[in-house]
Design an enzyme around this catalytic site. Structure first.
Site, PDB file in Angstrom:
ATOM      1  N   GLY A 276       0.834  -1.316  -0.119  1.00 30.36           N
ATOM      2  CA  GLY A 276       0.088  -0.043  -0.070  1.00 30.36           C
ATOM      3  C   GLY A 276       0.893   1.311  -0.021  1.00 30.36           C
ATOM      4  O   GLY A 276       2.437   1.239   0.445  1.00 30.36           O
TER       5      GLY A 276
ATOM      6  N   ASP B 242     -18.971 -10.077 -20.331  1.00 31.90           N
ATOM      7  CA  ASP B 242     -19.574 -10.333 -19.268  1.00 31.90           C
ATOM      8  C   ASP B 242     -21.084 -10.595 -19.168  1.00 31.90           C
ATOM      9  O   ASP B 242     -21.674 -11.562 -18.593  1.00 31.90           O
ATOM     10  CB  ASP B 242     -19.526  -9.230 -18.290  1.00 31.90           C
TER      11      ASP B 242
ATOM     12  N   GLU C 189       3.626 -11.423  -6.284  1.00 32.36           N
ATOM     13  CA  GLU C 189       2.402 -11.585  -7.269  1.00 32.36           C
ATOM     14  C   GLU C 189       2.916 -10.876  -8.625  1.00 32.36           C
ATOM     15  O   GLU C 189       1.822 -11.129  -9.648  1.00 32.36           O
ATOM     16  CB  GLU C 189       1.116 -10.727  -6.385  1.00 32.36           C
TER      17      GLU C 189
ATOM     18  N   HIS D  46       7.379  -7.890  -4.368  1.00 32.91           N
ATOM     19  CA  HIS D  46       6.163  -8.426  -4.611  1.00 32.91           C
ATOM     20  C   HIS D  46       6.106  -9.882  -5.426  1.00 32.91           C
ATOM     21  O   HIS D  46       6.226  -9.697  -6.605  1.00 32.91           O
ATOM     22  CB  HIS D  46       5.458  -7.453  -5.503  1.00 32.91           C
TER      23      HIS D  46
ATOM     24  N   LYS E 238     -12.006 -10.453 -14.276  1.00 34.93           N
ATOM     25  CA  LYS E 238     -12.355 -10.718 -15.839  1.00 34.93           C
ATOM     26  C   LYS E 238     -11.690 -12.009 -16.417  1.00 34.93           C
ATOM     27  O   LYS E 238     -12.248 -12.560 -17.135  1.00 34.93           O
ATOM     28  CB  LYS E 238     -11.752  -9.292 -16.526  1.00 34.93           C
TER      29      LYS E 238
ATOM     30  N   CYS F 136       5.496  -6.127   1.351  1.00 28.56           N
ATOM     31  CA  CYS F 136       5.708  -4.786   1.389  1.00 28.56           C
ATOM     32  C   CYS F 136       5.137  -3.949   2.374  1.00 28.56           C
ATOM     33  O   CYS F 136       5.551  -4.237   3.582  1.00 28.56           O
ATOM     34  CB  CYS F 136       5.315  -4.271  -0.066  1.00 28.56           C
ATOM     35  N   TYR F 137       4.116  -3.085   2.218  1.00 24.31           N
ATOM     36  CA  TYR F 137       3.646  -2.233   3.468  1.00 24.31           C
ATOM     37  C   TYR F 137       3.159  -3.552   4.455  1.00 24.31           C
ATOM     38  O   TYR F 137       3.264  -3.146   5.767  1.00 24.31           O
ATOM     39  CB  TYR F 137       2.519  -1.694   2.896  1.00 24.31           C
TER      40      TYR F 137
END
Ligand code: XMP
Length: 525
Positions: A54, A241, A185, A183, A381, A81-82
């Site tokens: 963050g 969608d 991810e 990170h 998505k 991280c944060y």
């Protein structure tokens, strides 16, 4: 679905990426605001927590923090991280870094260096979080931080270091607490998935419970239980969608699902016909409401972008309701809401202003009394696309570029008239054809033409022209929130430009939009 893992969100641009990666690894997880109450954590029955990154600093007052009880809950926790800095700070370690000056806008270096972008981390210990690595191995990672942990909390050991972070990763295996400054991810972190996988399965002992086949089965039986009798309506746009949502509901309740496709006269060349063919081929019970004239009459003389959007939204609702009223015994409305639309986040930038009023079925008046079926509410998505393929929806629908609800009206700057729409459609079709031929369609988020209400002087044959102009908007993007312009090879640009001027009556100039989002937006209105 049972939430095995909760992600406490502190506002990082990568939080959703953590969730998507965890799900790709086969574990269902959800995101909740990082300053939530402990009751919320307990209610989820999660068996492990990840604290996201963050933009805040633990050294500033009011920085978002987790409920204290998580530290004594016995749950395995990974801080990213944060999230790692929070863990260090809350458990008695020290976090230092860059200080904002009193004026708030300038930064001064208090300690060490900031790390943004690719970095190399050296693994010191190959146990716990890094038990699948070798000691002294270097791994490429993605860093994005100003603050860093400089003293460990009691009971923790340093797992890895980098040139900018004396503690690039740490752990306390007795408590099952782990932290990484980088990170895992982000795909630039090589073997980031191995680290997350070790946390999920090696440490937290979670089970694989998330795949698309299982989701479809469960969604269908939920829908059947939700609507045992009666009829359901769905507004189809032909986009991914609403199509996937409709096909799922159709699988559950068959022809009790009534789809309505509103042709607002603002679609691309041949699109209305194509969408109807596609939807009928999928076996959907779909009714076409051709209302182009109604929309164009209401838009007459309007040039203000917001008023155009609002008018189209209002007329859409009127048309949809008129159609829905012809169906009897309707109790539910299908919406293609996705997970990013329902995630609540810690507010890090305050209330956002309305940039463009988006037009969707959310504003329905009478029909809002209906209960909602939102079968995609839990999905990202890319998961919707996978489900679509699993349901047998063809690739050309699944990979269709996003198209705004208000259609070509937001690409036809100035007055929306049939003669101007015709120019825009002709130019836009040329863009589509050339992009398809180039094989670049899948690389791009969107590629389209915009008609500008700007006349300029040109020369054609021996005559002077004074005609309107087409702008080309060609962008890449991950989620539409930010975007970059994409430079097509020169020969394709040349062909598009020549064809547009030659084949579109009333256009004598083509320009290229080279603006990123932000500060621009993707659509021009
Ligand atoms: P902007 O122009 O805001 O667009 O950068 C971001 C993405 O959203 C699409 N878009 C819309 N989609 N209804 C929609 O369903 C709308 O009213 C709408 N307006 C913009 C746009 O095409 C881009 O992909």
């Amino acid at each position: 679905m049972n939430t095995q893992l909760l992600i406490l969100d502190y506002g990082s641009q990568y939080t959703q990426l953590i969730a998507r990666t965890v799900r790709e690894l086969g574990v269902y997880c959800e995101i909740i605001p990082g300053n939530c109450s402990y009751e919320k954590v307990l209610a989820s029955k999660a068996k492990a927590l990840i604290l996201s990154g963050g933009p805040s600093s633990v050294r500033t007052e009011g920085a978002p923090r987790p409920p204290k009880e998580i530290w004594t809950s016995g749950l395995p926790i990974l801080g990213v991280c944060y999230g790692m800095q929070l863990m260090a700070d809350e458990l008695g370690g020290k976090v230092e870094g860059w200080m904002r000056s009193a004026s708030g806008d300038q930064e001064s270096k208090e300690q060490g260096i900031r790390e943004f972008g690719p970095a190399e981390v050296n693994i010191k210990k190959n146990n716990g979080l890094f038990s699948k690595f070798h000691a002294n191995e270097n791994i490429d990672v993605w860093m994005s931080h100003g603050d860093k942990v400089t003293e460990l909390p009691v009971g923790f050991i340093t797992l890895a270091t980098s040139s900018g972070s004396p503690v690039a990763a740490f752990q306390n295996t007795d408590k099952n607490f782990y932290g990484v400054q980088f990170h895992p991810e982000v795909h630039h972190t090589k073997r980031g998935k191995d680290i997350l996988s070790q946390f999920l399965f090696g440490i937290s002992k979670l089970e694989k419970d998330w795949d698309m086949k299982g989701f479809i089965k469960e969604a269908i039986s939920n829908i059947q239980a939700q609507v045992p009798t009666g009829n359901v309506v769905c507004g189809l746009s032909g986009g991914v969608d609403s199509t996937v949502a409709a096909v799922l509901v159709h699988k559950a309740i068959g022809s009790r699902l009534h789809c309505i496709f509103v042709d607002n006269g603002l679609l691309r060349e041949g699109e209305a016909k194509q969408v109807m063919e596609d939807m009928l081929a999928l076996g959907l019970n779909v009714k076409l409401a051709s209302s182009g004239e109604r929309f164009l009459t209401e838009l007459e003389g309007e040039t203000d972008p917001e008023k155009k959007r609002k008018t189209i939204g209002r007329v859409f609702i009127d048309v949809f309701e008129d159609e829905a009223e012809t169906i009897t015994d309707v109790s539910h409305l299908v919406q293609g809401t996705l997970y990013p639309d329902v995630i609540e986040s810690v507010s890090v930038i305050g209330n956002s202003v309305t940039i463009k009023s988006h037009h969707n079925v959310g504003g329905l008046k009478d029909i809002m009394k209906l209960s909602l079926i939102e079968p995609l509410r839990e999905l990202f998505k890319d998961e919707v696309r996978l489900i679509g393929l699993e349901l047998g929806i063809s690739k050309h629908i699944i990979n269709r570029q996003p198209f705004p609800g208000p259609g070509l009206a937001v690409r036809c700057l100035g007055e929306v008239r049939e003669d101007r729409l015709k120019k825009l459609r002709t130019a836009d079709l040329i863009v589509q054809q050339e992009i398809m031929k180039s094989g670049l369609n899948d690389t791009l988020w969107q590629a389209f033409a915009v008609l500008l209400p700007v006349q300029s002087v040109g020369v054609m044959g021996d005559g002077r022209t004074y005609e309107e102009c087409i702008a080309l908007r060609i962008v890449t993007s991950r989620d539409g929130m930010t975007a970059d312009w994409y430079l097509l090879p020169e020969e394709i640009l040349r062909r598009i430009s020549t064809r547009i001027v030659n084949e579109t009556k009333g256009i004598n100039r083509v320009v290229l939009d080279i603006s990123t989002k932000p500060p621009s937006t993707i659509e021009w209105e």
